[in-house]
Design a protein around this motif. Sequence first.
Motif, mmCIF file in Angstrom:
data_model
loop_
_atom_site.group_PDB
_atom_site.id
_atom_site.type_symbol
_atom_site.label_atom_id
_atom_site.label_comp_id
_atom_site.label_asym_id
_atom_site.label_seq_id
_atom_site.Cartn_x
_atom_site.Cartn_y
_atom_site.Cartn_z
ATOM 1 N N GLU A 149 -16.185 28.799 -75.127
ATOM 2 C CA GLU A 149 -16.747 29.577 -74.026
ATOM 3 C C GLU A 149 -17.678 28.745 -73.149
ATOM 4 O O GLU A 149 -18.725 29.214 -72.701
ATOM 5 N N VAL A 150 -17.299 27.476 -72.967
ATOM 6 C CA VAL A 150 -18.067 26.621 -72.046
ATOM 7 C C VAL A 150 -17.444 26.792 -70.668
ATOM 8 O O VAL A 150 -16.236 26.585 -70.496
ATOM 9 N N LYS A 151 -18.276 27.190 -69.738
ATOM 10 C CA LYS A 151 -17.745 27.442 -68.386
ATOM 11 C C LYS A 151 -17.242 26.148 -67.769
ATOM 12 O O LYS A 151 -17.835 25.084 -67.982
ATOM 13 N N PRO A 152 -16.137 26.213 -66.980
ATOM 14 C CA PRO A 152 -15.542 24.997 -66.402
ATOM 15 C C PRO A 152 -16.566 24.110 -65.693
ATOM 16 O O PRO A 152 -16.505 22.897 -65.776
ATOM 17 N N LYS A 153 -17.544 24.739 -65.025
ATOM 18 C CA LYS A 153 -18.502 23.900 -64.271
ATOM 19 C C LYS A 153 -19.400 23.079 -65.213
ATOM 20 O O LYS A 153 -20.035 22.127 -64.788
ATOM 21 N N PHE A 154 -19.458 23.462 -66.481
ATOM 22 C CA PHE A 154 -20.324 22.717 -67.408
ATOM 23 C C PHE A 154 -19.595 21.638 -68.193
ATOM 24 O O PHE A 154 -20.224 20.766 -68.771
ATOM 25 N N ILE A 155 -18.278 21.711 -68.230
ATOM 26 C CA ILE A 155 -17.562 20.795 -69.126
ATOM 27 C C ILE A 155 -17.700 19.335 -68.677
ATOM 28 O O ILE A 155 -17.635 18.422 -69.496
ATOM 29 N N ASP A 156 -17.981 19.131 -67.373
ATOM 30 C CA ASP A 156 -18.183 17.757 -66.902
ATOM 31 C C ASP A 156 -19.659 17.423 -66.684
ATOM 32 O O ASP A 156 -20.009 16.507 -65.939
ATOM 33 N N THR A 157 -20.501 18.179 -67.355
ATOM 34 C CA THR A 157 -21.949 17.937 -67.312
ATOM 35 C C THR A 157 -22.356 17.288 -68.654
ATOM 36 O O THR A 157 -21.810 17.649 -69.692
ATOM 37 N N PRO A 158 -23.299 16.324 -68.612
ATOM 38 C CA PRO A 158 -23.753 15.733 -69.894
ATOM 39 C C PRO A 158 -24.249 16.816 -70.851
ATOM 40 O O PRO A 158 -24.921 17.766 -70.421
ATOM 41 N N VAL A 159 -23.933 16.653 -72.126
ATOM 42 C CA VAL A 159 -24.255 17.734 -73.058
ATOM 43 C C VAL A 159 -25.771 17.887 -73.288
ATOM 44 O O VAL A 159 -26.199 18.881 -73.859
ATOM 45 N N ARG A 160 -26.556 16.910 -72.784
ATOM 46 C CA ARG A 160 -28.009 17.097 -72.934
ATOM 47 C C ARG A 160 -28.485 18.319 -72.140
ATOM 48 O O ARG A 160 -29.560 18.855 -72.395
ATOM 49 N N HIS A 161 -27.664 18.750 -71.180
ATOM 50 C CA HIS A 161 -28.034 19.947 -70.426
ATOM 51 C C HIS A 161 -27.500 21.224 -71.069
ATOM 52 O O HIS A 161 -27.729 22.305 -70.562
ATOM 53 N N TYR A 162 -26.781 21.081 -72.166
ATOM 54 C CA TYR A 162 -26.233 22.267 -72.841
ATOM 55 C C TYR A 162 -27.318 22.910 -73.703
ATOM 56 O O TYR A 162 -28.211 22.227 -74.212
ATOM 57 N N SER A 163 -27.188 24.204 -73.913
ATOM 58 C CA SER A 163 -28.067 24.850 -74.889
ATOM 59 C C SER A 163 -27.562 24.452 -76.274
ATOM 60 O O SER A 163 -26.418 23.987 -76.418
ATOM 61 N N SER A 164 -28.399 24.646 -77.304
ATOM 62 C CA SER A 164 -27.932 24.258 -78.642
ATOM 63 C C SER A 164 -26.714 25.103 -79.032
ATOM 64 O O SER A 164 -25.795 24.603 -79.674
ATOM 65 N N GLY A 165 -26.702 26.368 -78.591
ATOM 66 C CA GLY A 165 -25.558 27.239 -78.888
ATOM 67 C C GLY A 165 -24.268 26.691 -78.280
ATOM 68 O O GLY A 165 -23.216 26.706 -78.918
ATOM 69 N N MET A 166 -24.361 26.186 -77.059
ATOM 70 C CA MET A 166 -23.163 25.634 -76.397
ATOM 71 C C MET A 166 -22.627 24.436 -77.167
ATOM 72 O O MET A 166 -21.423 24.282 -77.354
ATOM 73 N N LYS A 167 -23.550 23.579 -77.614
ATOM 74 C CA LYS A 167 -23.114 22.387 -78.347
ATOM 75 C C LYS A 167 -22.420 22.774 -79.648
ATOM 76 O O LYS A 167 -21.390 22.225 -80.018
ATOM 77 N N VAL A 168 -23.023 23.740 -80.344
ATOM 78 C CA VAL A 168 -22.433 24.163 -81.621
ATOM 79 C C VAL A 168 -21.054 24.769 -81.382
ATOM 80 O O VAL A 168 -20.104 24.491 -82.125
ATOM 81 N N ARG A 169 -20.958 25.583 -80.336
ATOM 82 C CA ARG A 169 -19.673 26.237 -80.063
ATOM 83 C C ARG A 169 -18.604 25.195 -79.765
ATOM 84 O O ARG A 169 -17.490 25.267 -80.293
ATOM 85 N N LEU A 170 -18.980 24.196 -78.952
ATOM 86 C CA LEU A 170 -18.001 23.169 -78.604
ATOM 87 C C LEU A 170 -17.630 22.354 -79.862
ATOM 88 O O LEU A 170 -16.458 22.037 -80.072
ATOM 89 N N GLY A 171 -18.638 22.048 -80.667
ATOM 90 C CA GLY A 171 -18.387 21.293 -81.903
ATOM 91 C C GLY A 171 -17.458 22.060 -82.828
ATOM 92 O O GLY A 171 -16.486 21.513 -83.356
#
Length: 305
Positions: A149-171
């Motif tokens: 559930e990472v929005k398309p506009k975020f997938i090309d953003t460095p993951v340091r800007h992701y919330s911890s939840g986003m990182k876990v979900r992607l992982g």
Amino acid sequence: MASTYEAAVTSGPVIEARGLGVKFAVNRRRKRSLREMFIHGTKRDPNAEGNEFWPLRDVSFDIAKGDCVGIVGKNGTGKSTLLKMIAGVLIPDEGKVSVHGKVAPLLELRAGFNDNLTGRENVYLVGSLHGMTEKEIDERFEEIVDFAEVKPKFIDTPVRHYSSGMKVRLGFALISQLEHPIMLVDEVLAVGDKAFKRKCYEAIDRMLANERTMVLVSHNEKDLRRFCNRGLYVKGGSLALDTDIDSALAAYNEDTKAEIEERKKKDEAKKKRAEAAEKKVEAEERAADPEDPDGTGGKDGGQAA
Ligand SMILES: Nc1ncnc2c1ncn2[C@@H]1O[C@H](COP(=O)(O)OP(=O)(O)OP(=O)(O)O)[C@@H](O)[C@H]1O
């Protein structure tokens, strides 16, 4: 590759631990595996001061194909350390762990992501580190991003800007694409909202239905009971019990209850000692007071005279 795995499981357990022990050394670098260096870098361990200690020692067990094993125990008893040794992230200082089959490790919330790389770059990097080909990642990329559930506009953003939840979900989305026969999961299910958790549960159910083996570290009894058929109870740096999950949790809960009672008793005894000490000091102060040597506060002084 598959035949190697089949051969290994038909002739014995998928994971064999024998006399496993690890120590964290004082003022010297412990031997690090390549994976460990990849995850933590080459910097010295900031905790490597004080006395040398063994968080785990003399741990032996076998895990069979299709088992889902929960590791339970208090904070700091070595559950994650044990999982890291199975994953090959930590090299044991004693004993041996043999793992027959590829391992999909979901050990750290960020799944080894590099903060400076984008979500997309990390998926390709970490996916390839786990043996996925570029073509496989291409084919599954959309599914991974959808699942996470990472929005398309975020997938090309460095993951340091992701919330911890986003990182876990992607992982989790990435690792759940691996078809490795052994899955190691550390507390990852604790993170994420309800809807995401449900998706994770379904993904794990699918994997387990496929006769895959899972080792799960969690403090969540519901998760442990839901997935695990076996439980390893780690206590005081060693394996206290290797049994079914309900018995392992019962023993852990029993010990926790006893410990809370013990602590309560100690706290009460401490409180009583403090009160007694306070009374004694007061009595001594009164006794030492020339104005009030009998400790009456001078109330009956006049009457006595
Ligand atoms: N790299 C390290 N260097 C020094 N000590 C460490 C290191 N990693 C873990 N420890 C220590 O080893 C012990 C076991 O840690 P571990 O993370 O395995 O415990 P745990 O049972 O998983 O805890 P929790 O339930 O809190 O996650 C702890 O005392 C921890 O502080």
